[in-house]
Scaffold this motif. Structure first.
Motif, PDB file in Angstrom:
ATOM      1  N   TYR A 177       5.073  18.573  -3.752  1.00  0.00           N
ATOM      2  CA  TYR A 177       3.843  17.980  -4.613  1.00  0.00           C
ATOM      3  C   TYR A 177       4.088  18.298  -5.574  1.00  0.00           C
ATOM      4  N   ASP A 207      -6.383   7.326 -13.342  1.00  0.00           N
ATOM      5  CA  ASP A 207      -7.144   6.909 -11.657  1.00  0.00           C
ATOM      6  C   ASP A 207      -5.477   6.996 -11.226  1.00  0.00           C
ATOM      7  N   GLU A 208      -5.969   6.442  -9.892  1.00  0.00           N
ATOM      8  CA  GLU A 208      -5.034   6.382  -8.786  1.00  0.00           C
ATOM      9  C   GLU A 208      -4.657   5.228  -8.988  1.00  0.00           C
ATOM     10  N   ILE A 258      -1.877  12.857  -0.285  1.00  0.00           N
ATOM     11  CA  ILE A 258      -2.745  13.307  -0.965  1.00  0.00           C
ATOM     12  C   ILE A 258      -2.530  12.519  -1.902  1.00  0.00           C
ATOM     13  N   SER A 259      -3.671  12.229  -2.652  1.00  0.00           N
ATOM     14  CA  SER A 259      -2.753  10.447  -4.340  1.00  0.00           C
ATOM     15  C   SER A 259      -3.928  10.940  -4.572  1.00  0.00           C
ATOM     16  N   LYS A 260      -4.572  11.933  -5.763  1.00  0.00           N
ATOM     17  CA  LYS A 260      -5.492  12.472  -6.325  1.00  0.00           C
ATOM     18  C   LYS A 260      -5.115  11.382  -8.095  1.00  0.00           C
ATOM     19  N   PRO A 261      -6.079  11.658  -9.035  1.00  0.00           N
ATOM     20  CA  PRO A 261      -5.020  11.198 -10.760  1.00  0.00           C
ATOM     21  C   PRO A 261      -4.370  12.208 -10.528  1.00  0.00           C
ATOM     22  N   LYS A 262      -4.520  13.166 -10.386  1.00  0.00           N
ATOM     23  CA  LYS A 262      -3.834  14.639 -11.304  1.00  0.00           C
ATOM     24  C   LYS A 262      -2.751  15.010 -10.188  1.00  0.00           C
ATOM     25  N   HIS A 263      -2.711  15.160  -8.783  1.00  0.00           N
ATOM     26  CA  HIS A 263      -2.561  15.082  -8.172  1.00  0.00           C
ATOM     27  C   HIS A 263      -1.729  14.718  -6.868  1.00  0.00           C
ATOM     28  N   LEU A 264      -0.211  14.262  -6.736  1.00  0.00           N
ATOM     29  CA  LEU A 264      -0.053  14.189  -5.179  1.00  0.00           C
ATOM     30  C   LEU A 264       1.011  14.474  -4.464  1.00  0.00           C
ATOM     31  N   TYR A 321       2.262   6.272  -9.818  1.00  0.00           N
ATOM     32  CA  TYR A 321       2.898   8.039  -9.986  1.00  0.00           C
ATOM     33  C   TYR A 321       3.985   7.691 -11.012  1.00  0.00           C
ATOM     34  N   TRP A 353       2.453  17.358  -9.560  1.00  0.00           N
ATOM     35  CA  TRP A 353       1.423  17.380 -10.828  1.00  0.00           C
ATOM     36  C   TRP A 353       1.753  16.468 -12.027  1.00  0.00           C
TER      37      TRP A 353
END
Length: 438
Positions: A251, A259-260, A175-181, A264, A253
């Motif tokens: 995980y 943005d994606e 999962i690769s979201k702007p605030k979450h990996l 990271y 934060w």
């Protein structure tokens, strides 16, 4: 065939003299590369490195609740335990030794979401659990103790195992979201077992009279080895195949990631949570030899001549049988909580927990450990100060550093320097070729 008591005593003394290793603290470093993968295979992906090549790394960890391991005491240890060493004898003392050599290994990124790693390792683990300290000391001192004592060993067990690993790790960004990996990884291990030895006594009790040198005992003692295994001379030329598995998730934060498209590693995480299970599996050996001794006898220990196997054979009835054996890997659960205090300053909390029953022969197990570690971390340099509470080694404080290709440290060096009562010792060393991201 040497008895496991003396064999493990020999390894214990020798390891303290050679004194090498334990990657305490180093596996959490975000620039640790391949060392982070052996702790959690999900670390192979979303790394701060483009690639990492390990040349040689070595680590040894010793935990016990019997013997003090201060720096001054360690220097005095030779073939036998020196009289000056502080002892903590009980009815159920424990010893753990974990030696790990990481050979030529590498990791690299396939693309933005996938990475792989190859590792080669040689490992030796030895555990003694629930042995009477007075009896252990008397055996180590060749029955030279003049004190009387009673002993009652319940669920005494000892296991030593040596094996090699060839491992392939794969990790993917799930999962690769702007605030979450969220990343996941798995390591498949091809195991090459060099063999093992084990001993067990569900109930072994008796007494020793120091003035008459008579040892009275009751119970059964079982001792066995895989085929042609000698703990004093481990050879890796007649190996037995097996398979193992590691699995893990991480995980992160990133509260400031816009943005994606922002990578990271360009926007360091604020919080990182990791969970992994390592060393799932076992190695099966055919044609092992198991000896069961009937210990119901009173014997004169003055005839003892530094060979416990011969002493047992000469004084106790025994039965010998061939038996296949299956040595369980030291399966463990690892939990990590890592928090970034500032750009290059972090603090982590780790729990390393064995999920293997320690009262069963043929099982090796890590020592349950909780570690709190502040650290400074940058591309070319990291400095960390782990503080840990170990199951058998008690409280420990250490220090370590990574300077480019060189890593060195110990999770107990400060404790060993400050106190002769410290019951744990470890040190690690590593040399690699890191290829950092620009």
């Amino acid at each position: 065939m040497k008895n496991i008591f003396l064999s493990i005593i020999g390894i214990f003394s020798c390891s303290l003299v050679i004194f090498s290793q334990s990657y305490t603290g180093h596996t959490v470093d975000n620039f640790a590369g391949i060392h982070g993968v052996i702790y959690n295979p999900a670390n192979v992906v979303a790394s701060n490195l483009r690639a990492d090549i390990n040349l040689i790394s070595t680590s040894v960890l010793i935990d016990n609740d019997y013997l003090g391991l201060g720096i001054g005491n360690i220097a005095d240890i030779g073939d036998e335990f020196d009289d000056s060493l502080e002892r903590f004898k009980s009815d159920a003392n424990n010893f753990n030794i974990n030696a790990d050599i990481l050979g030529p290994s590498f990791m690299f990124n396939l693309n933005k979401k996938n990475s792989i790693a190859f590792t080669s390792r040689v490992r030796v683990m030895s555990n003694i659990n629930n042995i009477n300290g007075e009896l252990f000391e008397t055996i180590a001192d060749d029955f030279g103790d003049e004190d009387d004592f009673d002993f009652d060993n319940q669920n005494f067990v000892g296991t030593a195992h040596a094996w090699a690993e060839i491992c392939l790790s794969y990790g993917r960004i799930l999962i690769s979201k702007p605030k979450h990996l969220l990343t996941g990884g798995v390591t498949v291990k091809y195991l090459q077992g060099a063999g093992g030895a084990f001993t067990k006594a569900n109930s072994l009790e008796g007494n020793y009279n120091g003035s008459t040198e008579l040892l009275q005992s009751n119970g059964l003692l079982t001792y066995g080895t895989s085929s042609d295994f000698d703990l004093d001379d481990i050879e890796f030329d007649n190996l037995t195949a097996g398979f193992g598995l590691d699995i893990g998730f991480v995980y992160e934060w990133h509260p400031n990631r816009k943005d994606e498209e922002t990578r990271y590693f360009q926007d360091p995480y604020k919080l990182k949570i990791g969970v992994s299970i390592t060393d799932i599996g076992s190695i099966n050996y055919d044609n092992g030899e198991v000896t069961t001794y009937d210990m119901n006898n009173t014997v004169d220990t003055s005839t003892y001549e530094d060979d416990l196997q011969e002493f047992l054979d000469n004084n106790y009835d025994s039965t010998i049988q061939s038996q296949s054996t299956s040595f369980q890997l030291p399966t463990a659960l690892h939990l990590l909580l890592d928090y970034r205090l500032a750009k290059k300053w972090l603090i982590s909390a780790q729990a390393d927990l064995s999920v293997v029953a320690t009262d069963e022969q043929l099982n090796n197990a890590i020592s349950n450990t909780i570690t709190l570690m502040p650290r400074f971390e940058s591309k070319w340099f990291s400095l960390y100060a782990p503080v840990s509470l170990r199951q058998y080694g008690g409280f420990n404080a250490g220090a370590g550093l990574r300077f480019g290709p060189l890593s060195i440290g110990s999770g107990s060096i400060l404790s060993n320097l400050l106190s002769d009562s410290t019951q744990s010792a470890d040190v690690f060393f590593g040399l690699k070729i890191p290829l950092y991201r620009k």
